[in-house]
Design a protein around this motif. Structure first.
Motif: not given
Length: 322
Positions: A268-288
């Protein structure tokens, strides 16, 4: 406390006699005296010492109690100590039977035990041809009665062990309770073994080779008692070995259960790590950042995370981790 004080002649009961007349009856030919005491006081012990001319060291052991099972010779007389083991509810209680045996007398002193030996006396009196063998047969009858009472206790230990073994594999939880019961069972087996093993050595000295004159005519009977003790000791060794094995199996099952839990947590930790990884990348909100202004970016991101998590869940499930 005095239980019985009886004189016998040629295997037949003469009468109950007063304690102060014991020494007089001991002088008569083909007569022996059988006295039974329970939890005697110091005064009673001293009276018996004087009437039977008992050795002071043997008297001290009988009065003190809690002696190791043994057989000691004092001249032509012998002193035997046997542990009386009895069940009280789920616990074992250990008492003591000390027996003084001479050419024409038997004195038994029972301590810290509720079990009586009235049945032994009744049995002996029904067999005058056996009772005619004197003190040696009475000593055998008393020791044999104690040893025979060990068998139901061994049966109880084996039955309890089988019950615990069934629970080890049927219960998914509560293995701690099983281990506690196994250790308690091991303690009981050890208590009984402490009564049996020293007694085997003592009884072994009452048959074969040079034996005390008191038991010269009853060696075959003591050989039978020794055989019973040998069988009990073998069963106790088997119980002890099985308990040790059961404890190891229980600990292994606990380790397996903990490993299964660790696997589930890691999955379950590995599964929820996917959410964390994607959310961490797409949540950075760079302008470009790509797809930042895309209309379907948010649902597409959620769908991607769900697909990857579903794929991991399926893999872990197939591997037996979930």
């Amino acid at each position: 406390m005095l239980i019985n004080c009886v004189a016998y002649q040629e295997g037949k009961k003469l009468s109950d006699i007063p304690v102060e007349d014991i020494s007089e009856y001991l002088k008569e030919q083909d007569t022996f005296v059988w006295v039974a005491l329970r939890d005697p006081g110091v005064d009673e012990i001293e009276v018996m010492k004087d009437e039977f001319s008992l050795h002071e060291l043997a008297i001290e052991d009988a009065a003190r109690g809690h002696q190791r099972p043994k057989m000691e010779e004092y001249g032509s007389n012998i002193f035997v100590v046997v542990h009386i083991v009895e069940m009280e509810g789920d616990d074992l209680k250990v008492g003591q039977l000390a027996v003084f045996a001479g050419a024409n007398y038997v004195l038994s002193v029972r301590s810290d035990s509720r079990q009586d030996f009235l049945g032994v006396r009744a049995r002996a009196e029904r067999e005058p041809h056996q009772l005619g063998k004197g003190a040696g047969f009475v000593l055998y009858a008393l020791v044999d009665a104690v040893v025979d009472r060990y068998f139901p206790i061994v049966d109880r230990l084996e039955s309890d062990l089988e019950s615990i073994e069934d629970q080890i594999f049927s219960q998914k939880n509560g293995q701690r309770a099983n281990i506690e019961r196994l250790y308690e069972l091991k303690r009981k087996a050890l208590v009984l073994r402490h009564a049996v093993i020293p007694l085997m050595d003592a009884v072994g000295r009452l048959h074969g080779g040079r034996v005390p004159a008191v038991v010269a005519e009853t060696q075959d009977y003591f050989r039978d008692v020794h055989d019973h003790l040998f069988r009990i000791a073998g069963r106790l060794d088997a119980v002890r070995d099985t308990i040790n094995t059961a404890i190891q199996v229980t600990l292994s099952m606990v380790a397996i259960e903990e490993n299964d839990i660790s696997k589930k947590l890691a999955s379950y930790a590995a599964i929820f790590a996917v959410f964390t990884a994607f959310a961490g990348v797409w949540g950075m909100n760079f302008e470009f950042m790509p797809e930042l202004k895309w209309k379907y970016g948010y649902p597409c991101a959620l769908a991607t995370m769900a697909l990857v998590c579903g794929y991991l869940y399926r893999k872990f499930k197939k591997a037996g981790w979930l």
